[in-house]
Scaffold this active site. Sequence first.
Site: not given
Length: 313
Positions: A243, A38, A211
């Site tokens: 990622d 990723n 987040g």
Amino acid sequence: MVFPGRFEEQLLSERLDRVSLSFLADRLDVREGGVAANIAFGLGRLGLRPVLVGAAGTDFAEYGSRLRKAGVDTDSVRVSESLHTARFVCTTDLDQNQIATFYAGAMTEASLIDLTETHARVDGLDLVLVGADDPDAMTRHTAAAHRLGIPVAADPSQQLARLTPRQTRSLVDGAFLLFTNEYESALLLERTGWSQEEVLARVGAWIVTRGADGVLLRTSDGTRLDVPAVPAANVADPTGVGDAFRAGFLAAWSWGLPYARACQLGCALATVVLGSIGTQEYDVSPAALLASIGDAYGGTAAGEIAAHLVGAS
């Protein structure tokens, strides 16, 4: 897979010692993933030539071809002769409960990879990110990078729960960069037995993703950067967002941009992935990416990053 019912309706409390259940799923999605792939995919999309180092299985040919088309060097991937590529199989019910299984597969052969050979093949590595992998491989690659004088980005993530205190300390100590999320930060302190200050004294910079609250970057000299997230117009799937942040951050670092710009590009790419289903199902539009950076961080930030996005796709 998606099960159009509820697991609780199938589980009998008096029969949990002899479970034999079958769930008829009405949807199956198969997607490529893996943290190393990723991150490498994101770097390739930003115009870099990342080198993927890891162990894959006999089923890797099609996936490898797709990664190469995205700009990823896969020549240092060890392909097992007998095992399948590691995979995560998850079934979700109507209440978002999940039953999942992780198959390590070829990942168990990752410790057989010699990073010295990759370093020689590409005429020198700029930085080695050691992500979640077979624990022995993680410590082996970290030691090899230090021995070769290559900066290390330690990113133990999901493997923190499995790593021993000694292994965790060996991954962190001397790292140029350390990546964790907020939960992993607390677990890292528990695993190492070190305080936040003791961790900072051993790394160049500690980057904590938070987040929707953005990113916190700290260094031992007292530098602290609180970078807000790029607002998301559409939230489709959070898988792979961390990622993507790492890919954006490392791309900016490789271009010689300061930490603030690295965090900002990382946040912008993370929001792109947040708006798509899957970890590698996105394209990078330089214009759209720069517009989001400009809206969130101002024209100066967008202008400094713009000069390096000529190869993005």
